[in-house]
Write an enzyme that holds these catalytic residues in place. Structure first.
Site, short mmCIF file in Angstrom:
data_model
loop_
_atom_site.label_atom_id
_atom_site.label_comp_id
_atom_site.label_asym_id
_atom_site.label_seq_id
_atom_site.Cartn_x
_atom_site.Cartn_y
_atom_site.Cartn_z
N GLU A 1 0.85 -1.19 0.00
CA GLU A 1 0.00 0.00 0.00
C GLU A 1 0.88 1.24 0.00
O GLU A 1 1.78 1.37 0.84
CB GLU A 1 -0.91 0.01 1.23
CG GLU A 1 -1.64 1.31 1.51
CD GLU A 1 -2.45 1.81 0.32
OE1 GLU A 1 -2.30 3.00 -0.03
OE2 GLU A 1 -3.21 1.01 -0.28
N THR B 141 -9.85 6.49 -2.26
CA THR B 141 -11.26 6.27 -2.61
C THR B 141 -12.03 5.51 -1.53
O THR B 141 -13.20 5.80 -1.27
CB THR B 141 -11.33 5.51 -3.95
OG1 THR B 141 -10.57 6.21 -4.93
CG2 THR B 141 -12.77 5.39 -4.43
N HIS C 22 -25.12 0.10 -1.57
CA HIS C 22 -26.04 0.23 -2.69
C HIS C 22 -26.85 -1.06 -2.91
O HIS C 22 -26.39 -2.17 -2.63
CB HIS C 22 -25.28 0.57 -3.97
CG HIS C 22 -24.63 1.92 -3.92
ND1 HIS C 22 -25.36 3.09 -3.91
CD2 HIS C 22 -23.32 2.30 -3.87
CE1 HIS C 22 -24.54 4.12 -3.87
NE2 HIS C 22 -23.29 3.66 -3.83
N VAL D 37 4.48 1.10 -5.50
CA VAL D 37 5.09 0.26 -6.52
C VAL D 37 5.60 1.12 -7.67
O VAL D 37 4.88 1.96 -8.21
CB VAL D 37 4.08 -0.80 -7.04
CG1 VAL D 37 4.65 -1.55 -8.24
CG2 VAL D 37 3.72 -1.77 -5.92
N ILE E 238 -12.43 -0.03 -10.80
CA ILE E 238 -13.28 -0.43 -9.67
C ILE E 238 -13.71 0.83 -8.93
O ILE E 238 -13.11 1.27 -7.96
CB ILE E 238 -12.54 -1.41 -8.73
CG1 ILE E 238 -11.94 -2.57 -9.55
CG2 ILE E 238 -13.52 -1.94 -7.68
CD1 ILE E 238 -12.94 -3.43 -10.28
N GLU E 239 -14.77 1.42 -9.43
CA GLU E 239 -15.37 2.63 -8.84
C GLU E 239 -16.61 2.20 -8.07
O GLU E 239 -16.73 1.05 -7.65
CB GLU E 239 -15.70 3.61 -9.96
CG GLU E 239 -16.50 3.00 -11.11
CD GLU E 239 -17.46 3.96 -11.76
OE1 GLU E 239 -17.79 5.00 -11.15
OE2 GLU E 239 -17.91 3.66 -12.87
N SER E 240 -17.54 3.11 -7.85
CA SER E 240 -18.82 2.74 -7.24
C SER E 240 -19.51 1.71 -8.14
O SER E 240 -19.51 1.87 -9.36
CB SER E 240 -19.71 3.98 -7.09
OG SER E 240 -20.91 3.67 -6.46
N CYS F 82 -16.17 16.22 21.96
CA CYS F 82 -17.29 16.22 21.00
C CYS F 82 -17.86 14.82 20.81
O CYS F 82 -19.08 14.62 20.81
CB CYS F 82 -16.85 16.78 19.66
SG CYS F 82 -16.30 18.50 19.67
N CYS G 71 -8.93 18.24 21.11
CA CYS G 71 -8.23 16.98 21.37
C CYS G 71 -6.99 16.74 20.53
O CYS G 71 -6.17 15.87 20.85
CB CYS G 71 -9.20 15.80 21.17
SG CYS G 71 -9.82 15.63 19.48
#
Length: 490
Positions: free
Chosen positions: A33, A42, A51, A172, A350-352, A416, A456
């Site tokens: 990563e 994303t 969905h 990478v 690979i989106e929504s 909060c 904080c």
């Protein structure tokens, strides 16, 4: 030389879902990563909606895997201990043309296998969402909302729990196919070789790089995939409004855009967005004032309770869209191309609904791999992961018992969100070794309240410095080079 069975490039929600599902088998798995955590792009910058699957072309991978992902989300959330609510969703309309379009959407959803869709009239719509504007709506009771940060983190932590190695801050920069059909993957981090890169060796490579999928695809020799970004701007409103939005409210979608949503997070904040602008810049996360004005104007048409005084902050997400030569958005591409890149799984665009479909995508990847190799089940696989218990959600009796066992529960760090020192320390000591401010934020919701860390943030910074033995100048906010301090402050 250490040889992995599988190296996954990209540790976002899809990469971590693949890692988790592959850890069900006897494999040596690594995840590369490029960021300092698994949800900085994303995967952590979206609406957090589960969905239903009605918005995608029948027969497409997007439709098939979204429906499957939706159906498994309840069990997945229970196993991995992240927030998910099957609260439903409405798409509201005003005109005869919009009513006809909603009937088309409903018919498409039914072809995709989506259950329980219906067209409802104004009276029923107001029963479900009393604050909404609209004459009618399509109602999807199986849609829902989830915590995208904790879903991604939970998948990664469970994969790690089952033996997967995570290598953060490893972008990478090169992939080379060896004569024995293994792969050498070079990154910008670790023990550097003569060329200034560190190397990893593996039998299989999986490209789950999200916004970087086109670059990695090219490195594998699978060229010609054009990727653009859809830049989605959002406004976050104070959670005092959460009772006014019991479920996501959508406008009637076009063929390519779901329109402005008024949604709610699992923690109660109301979201306005997204804007959805095509962009070639996959790294710019600024929000223009004109887009904020547009979101305000469009959202008030369906939900007239937007007050600029309730704005907490803005954010942007960028979706990787794979388009053809005419600019038309394509389906998910998930492929193994033996004659060009054997022992490599290539995921492009690979989106929504990638968040909803992530584990279904992972299962599909494994189906493809099983056509090329035998996978032996891992008898020691543990499907359950336990997250950080939230002090604010405990009963008074539970709170008292926690404080008795650990006095750090008696010290509030974030007023909060009512996050205690014990929770912050548990987040700081996370299994993936993330030690950024935002890493703590995503795991605890500290710094997510009305003051956005005004109270904080400095205390959390001090805890991180002490825990990791680092100087204040070494502490990073979220990304490489995002130091908060250039010297000692009072």
């Amino acid at each position: 030389m250490e040889l992995f069975d599988v190296l996954i490039i990209g540790g976002g929600v899809v990469g971590s879902a693949i890692a988790r599902q592959l850890s069900r088998y006897r494999l040596k798995i690594g995840v590369l990563e490029k960021n300092l955590d698994v949800c900085y792009e994303t995967s952590g910058r979206n609406t957090g909606v589960c969905h239903g699957g009605f918005a995608y072309d029948p027969g497409s991978l997007k439709a098939r895997l979204c429906v499957k992902g939706n159906q498994m989300m309840g069990d997945l959330a229970e196993e991995l201990d992240f927030s998910f609510k099957r609260c439903g969703k409405v798409l509201v309309g005003f005109t005869d043309e919009e009513r006809a379009r909603l009937h088309e959407v409903m018919e498409q959803g039914e072809k995709n296998g989506v259950k329980h869709l219906s067209i409802i009239e104004k009276e029923r719509l107001r029963e479900l969402v009393p604050t909404v504007e609209g004459e009618f709506a399509m109602y999807s009771p199986d849609s829902g909302i989830l915590d995208p940060f904790m879903m991604t983190i939970a998948l990664a932590e469970n994969a790690h729990q089952n033996g997967v190695s995570y290598f953060l801050d490893n972008e990478v920069v090169g992939i080379h196919r060896e004569e024995d059909d293994t792969w050498t993957v070079s990154t910008k981090h670790g023990e550097l070789n003569a060329s200034g890169a560190s190397t990893y060796h593996t039998r299989w490579v999986i490209n789950a790089a999200g916004l970087g999928c086109g670059v990695i695809s090219d490195m594998l020799g699978l060229t010609g995939n054009r990727i653009i970004g859809s830049k989605d701007d959002y406004i976050i409103l104070d959670n005092r409004l959460s009772k006014l939005v019991p479920m996501p409210i959508y406008t009637v979608p076009s063929n390519t855009y779901m329109g402005i949503h008024v949604s709610v997070t699992t923690d109660g904040n109301v979201l306005l967005g997204p804007t959805a602008e095509d962009t070639e810049d996959l790294h710019w996360y600024g929000v223009a004032q004109k887009n904020l004005d547009y979101l305000y104007e469009e959202a008030t048409k369906i939900w007239p309770h937007v007050n600029r005084g309730d704005y907490i902050r803005t954010y942007t997400g960028i979706l990787p869209k794979w388009i053809d030569e005419n600019g038309k958005i394509q389906d998910f591409k998930i492929e193994i191309v033996d004659d060009v890149a054997p022992h490599a799984v290539n995921l492009v665009g690979i989106e929504s609904p990638g968040l909803t479909a992530s584990v279904a995508i992972a299962d599909y990847v494994i189906e493809l791999m099983k056509e090329h190799m035998d996978l032996l089940e891992n008898p020691g696989f543990v499907p359950v992961r336990t997250g950080i218990k939230k002090f604010a959600e405990m009963s008074e009796e539970e709170q008292a018992e926690c404080i008795r066992r650990n006095p750090d529960y008696g010290e509030l760090i974030c007023r909060c969100q009512k996050v205690t020192k014990a929770e912050i320390l548990e987040a700081v000591r996370n299994p993936l070794g993330v030690h950024t401010m935002v890493g703590v934020k995503y795991r605890t919701r500290s710094m997510m309240g009305r003051c956005q860390g005004g109270y904080c943030q400095m205390r959390i910074a001090e805890l991180l410095e002490k825990e990791y033995g680092i100087r204040e100048t070494e502490l990073e906010y979220n990304r490489q080079g995002s130091q908060l301090f250039f010297g000692t402050v009072r």
